[in-house]
Design a protein around this motif. Structure first.
Motif, PDB file in Angstrom:
ATOM      1  N   SER A  31       0.899  -1.225  -0.043  1.00  0.00           N
ATOM      2  CA  SER A  31      -0.019   0.004  -0.051  1.00  0.00           C
ATOM      3  C   SER A  31       0.744   1.204   0.074  1.00  0.00           C
ATOM      4  N   ASN A  35      -0.561   5.965  -4.324  1.00  0.00           N
ATOM      5  CA  ASN A  35      -1.961   6.132  -3.997  1.00  0.00           C
ATOM      6  C   ASN A  35      -2.878   5.031  -4.750  1.00  0.00           C
ATOM      7  N   ALA A  37      -1.857   2.026  -5.324  1.00  0.00           N
ATOM      8  CA  ALA A  37      -1.957   0.758  -4.470  1.00  0.00           C
ATOM      9  C   ALA A  37      -2.478   0.894  -3.273  1.00  0.00           C
ATOM     10  N   GLU A  38      -2.459   2.084  -2.363  1.00  0.00           N
ATOM     11  CA  GLU A  38      -3.182   2.123  -1.186  1.00  0.00           C
ATOM     12  C   GLU A  38      -5.003   2.016  -1.473  1.00  0.00           C
ATOM     13  N   ASN A  39      -5.347   2.518  -2.393  1.00  0.00           N
ATOM     14  CA  ASN A  39      -6.704   2.402  -2.977  1.00  0.00           C
ATOM     15  C   ASN A  39      -7.245   1.010  -3.116  1.00  0.00           C
ATOM     16  N   VAL A  41      -5.807  -1.684  -1.781  1.00  0.00           N
ATOM     17  CA  VAL A  41      -5.757  -2.436  -0.693  1.00  0.00           C
ATOM     18  C   VAL A  41      -7.193  -2.176   0.253  1.00  0.00           C
ATOM     19  N   LYS A  42      -7.341  -0.809   0.052  1.00  0.00           N
ATOM     20  CA  LYS A  42      -8.503  -0.515   1.079  1.00  0.00           C
ATOM     21  C   LYS A  42      -9.687  -1.076   0.151  1.00  0.00           C
ATOM     22  N   ARG A 110      -0.942   6.319   6.325  1.00  0.00           N
ATOM     23  CA  ARG A 110      -1.172   5.419   5.175  1.00  0.00           C
ATOM     24  C   ARG A 110      -1.489   3.848   6.073  1.00  0.00           C
ATOM     25  N   VAL A 114      -5.193   2.068   5.888  1.00  0.00           N
ATOM     26  CA  VAL A 114      -5.520   0.860   5.016  1.00  0.00           C
ATOM     27  C   VAL A 114      -6.152  -0.192   6.367  1.00  0.00           C
TER      28      VAL A 114
END
Length: 332
Positions: A31, A35, A37-39, A41-42, A110, A114
């Protein structure tokens, strides 16, 4: 030559089994890549953290994530590029990155995002002032414990106090970051919740006790004399101490004979075979405390308190509870 696998280009349905085979620490590391990758994962993963603990060091902060199932995920952030370290990589529970590419604040933000964790449970401060860490603290609406360690600078500690004193459940001091008595007592007068001293601060005085406005004050490695305790109790009885203090706990440096309780208090002993529960007016590190025996006192304005003594090697444990006005309080 190895060709990088275009993981971020996979369809979302194809990513789900990939994430299912990844460990929580690997998902968190993923994540951090971007950004996007973060989205992802979430959207596709469900990682729930019960709490996040942060130990702030100038070179390598350590973060512990307590997941909803009780699993602990621990990682450290190194912000200095070493041999064979890429822009961001994870190895042996350590996230390594080039200096400046990832800040402590961004990392905590971050991880909280997540893992759906809205607050930090524990923050430990070490080293010199770090403004970007303070920027993270300003975003908190709740903090379990702020701990100021021996090697934390005065400026770092004071800045943190300004930010989190009203949202922290507990502030624990292993050193006193104040140079003058006036500055120290101004801090003690703050509307703090729990204030714990684990510092060998021999200059803690009767005046300090009388002005402390925290709901709970615990002194460890700070021993006061029986004479000072008697003076404190007498001052409280005569309404010269009218702070928010609900619970004071400390060690008396000499053996305190219970017959030395000042006569003016008209203390009434409570049976040792009966247990009572004291409930704090706010949620602190614990909701309540239970104890047996003790001595009940009541002053002219109606406030009621209980004095409880215990023994430890070479001295006496002292607890002083001021009962909320709604508590049932009976003399026996």
């Amino acid at each position: 030559m190895t060709t990088p696998f275009p993981l971020l280009r996979l369809p979302r349905l194809a990513l789900i089994p990939v994430f299912e085979h990844m460990k929580p620490i690997e998902i968190i590391a993923f994540s951090l890549l971007s950004n996007k990758a973060e989205n992802l994962v979430k959207m596709l993963c469900k990682i729930t953290a019960g709490s996040i603990d942060v130990v702030v060091r100038s070179r390598y902060p350590r973060i512990t994530i307590n997941l909803g199932d009780g699993t602990l995920v621990e990682l450290s952030l190194y912000t200095e590029r070493g041999p064979d370290v890429g822009n961001k990589m994870i190895q042996n529970k350590t996230i390594s990155c080039e200096k400046g590419s990832l800040t402590v604040a961004k990392l905590v933000e971050r991880i909280a995002s997540v893992t759906s964790c809205e607050s930090l449970e524990y923050v430990e401060l070490r080293g010199p002032l770090q403004l970007e860490v303070c920027n993270t603290l300003t975003q908190l609406t709740e903090l379990g414990t702020l701990a100021v360690m021996d090697d934390c600078s005065d400026s770092f500690a004071k800045k943190a106090f300004e930010i989190v004193s009203t949202v922290a459940t507990e502030i624990t001091l292993y050193r006193i970051p104040f140079e003058t008595r006036h500055e120290f007592q101004n801090f003690l007068k703050s509307n703090l919740n729990s204030l714990y001293f684990y510092s060998c601060f021999s200059k803690f005085t009767l005046d300090d006790l009388l002005v402390t406005n925290a709901l709970k004050l615990k002194l460890r490695q700070v021993k006061l004399s029986a004479r000072v305790i008697s003076q404190f109790l007498t001052n409280w009885f005569h309404s010269k101490c009218d702070s928010r203090l609900e619970h004071l706990t400390l060690r008396i440096s000499d053996v305190f004979n219970e017959t030395r309780i000042p006569e003016v208090l008209n203390a009434v002993p409570f049976p040792r075979n009966r247990e009572r529960t004291f409930r704090y007016s706010k949620k602190l590190d614990t909701l309540s405390e239970s104890f047996r025996g003790g001595y009940d006192i009541k002053r002219t304005d109606g406030k009621k308190a209980t004095i409880v003594f215990g023994a430890f090697y070479g001295g006496t444990l002292f607890d002083f509870y001021v009962w909320p006005c709604y508590s049932v309080f009976r003399f026996v």
